[in-house]
Write an enzyme that holds these catalytic residues in place. Structure first.
Site, PDB file in Angstrom:
ATOM      1  N   SER A 141      38.407  52.881  31.503  1.00 37.88           N
ATOM      2  CA  SER A 141      37.744  53.517  32.513  1.00 37.88           C
ATOM      3  C   SER A 141      36.354  53.362  31.969  1.00 37.88           C
ATOM      4  CB  SER A 141      38.050  54.537  32.877  1.00 37.88           C
ATOM      5  OG  SER A 141      37.782  55.473  31.335  1.00 37.88           O
ATOM      6  N   CYS A 142      35.985  52.872  30.679  1.00 43.58           N
ATOM      7  CA  CYS A 142      34.436  53.352  30.388  1.00 43.58           C
ATOM      8  C   CYS A 142      33.939  51.979  30.561  1.00 43.58           C
ATOM      9  CB  CYS A 142      34.555  53.177  28.586  1.00 43.58           C
ATOM     10  SG  CYS A 142      33.005  53.361  28.252  1.00 43.58           S
ATOM     11  N   GLY A 143      32.324  52.120  31.017  1.00 44.19           N
ATOM     12  CA  GLY A 143      31.026  51.129  31.159  1.00 44.19           C
ATOM     13  C   GLY A 143      30.339  51.043  30.035  1.00 44.19           C
TER      14      GLY A 143
END
Length: 280
Positions: free
Chosen positions: A119-121
């Site tokens: 989920s990480c950007g």
């Protein structure tokens, strides 16, 4: 446009899991088999130099390579990517992206290490100055988009998510023309990955960013606004609500931001004057 060079065994995007389901009404265990989305570590390398590891669904990885390279600021357009190599081994994937010499040198000067959760950007950013930001808003006037076109795109995205239909576990991103016709859909367990894949597909197909809009099945975080703006897209439609920073960035970049998009209504957080009530 380059063709990907594939070596080794790249995992399938889905696998079959055995499970047991219970109904609240009778509490009777019922065995079943169902498809689940595959999630594997994808190591990204530019010019053979490791950049980071993203957890992603191993499908459309060449599209992901193009979109990721653009939205991370490594390249400015598709022509600066010379080749993409996809190498699967031991349940993981190595994604080698060969960029032009000048771009590689610029990239190496600013390289950040990144290990990305699904989920990480922003994993690996340790300085606020390193936050990925579009340099400026997309050029030209933002197009008017009809409510009917948004509704048609939402319905088509739902129907076009084959992987999610099988697993109920992945995000989708779609490119729709201004009349609401969806011409490309990409899916991934990570919402940022799905959007990068879509942007990469549009780059490789030579699509004009001013000729349509993006629809995503996730919340509109500021990274999603930044990625859309970096591609040159002027309208982003999200199923869920945006964050405050996403609204600030949409305003600064003049990207029409539509959130909480449902079959019966949408909420426009920036650019409401560009949403047309008349049919497309």
């Amino acid at each position: 446009m380059t063709d990907p060079e594939t070596a080794g065994d790249v995992p399938a995007p889905t696998t079959i899991a055995e499970a047991v389901t219970f109904a609240f009404a009778d509490a009777v265990p019922r065995p079943l088999s169902r498809a689940v989305a595959t999630e594997v570590p994808v190591q990204v390398l530019f010019g053979g130099v490791p950049f980071g590891i993203m957890m992603a669904t191993p499908a459309d990885l060449e599209d992901f390579a193009y979109g990721f390279a653009l939205t991370e600021g490594v390249v400015a357009d598709a022509a600066e990517i010379r080749a993409v190599a996809v190498d699967g081994a031991a349940g993981a994937v190595r994604l080698g992206i060969d960029v032009t010499g000048a771009r590689l040198q610029t990239h190496l000067a600013r390289k950040r290490a990144m290990t990305g959760r699904t989920s990480c950007g922003l994993c690996g950013v340790d300085d606020l100055a390193a936050l990925p930001r579009a340099a400026a808003g997309p050029p030209g006037a933002a197009p008017r988009v009809a409510l009917g076109a948004i509704g048609r795109a939402l319905a088509a995205l739902d129907a076009g998510q084959d992987l999610n239909a099988a697993t109920r576990a992945v995000h989708g991103a779609a490119w729709a023309t201004l009349d609401g016709t969806v011409v490309a859909v990409r899916e991934d367990v990570g919402r940022h990955n799905a959007l990068d894949k879509l942007i990469g597909a549009c780059l490789r197909a030579g699509r004009d960013p001013a000729s349509g809009f993006v629809v995503v099945t996730s919340r509109a975080s500021f990274e999603m606004v930044e990625k859309a703006a970096t591609f040159g897209c002027r309208t982003l439609v999200a199923i869920s609500a945006p964050t405050a920073l996403a609204i600030d960035r949409a305003s600064a970049l003049d990207v029409t931001l539509v959130g909480i998009a449902r079959r019966d209504s949408v909420t426009v957080f920036h650019g409401a004057e560009r949403i047309a009530a008349d049919p497309a």
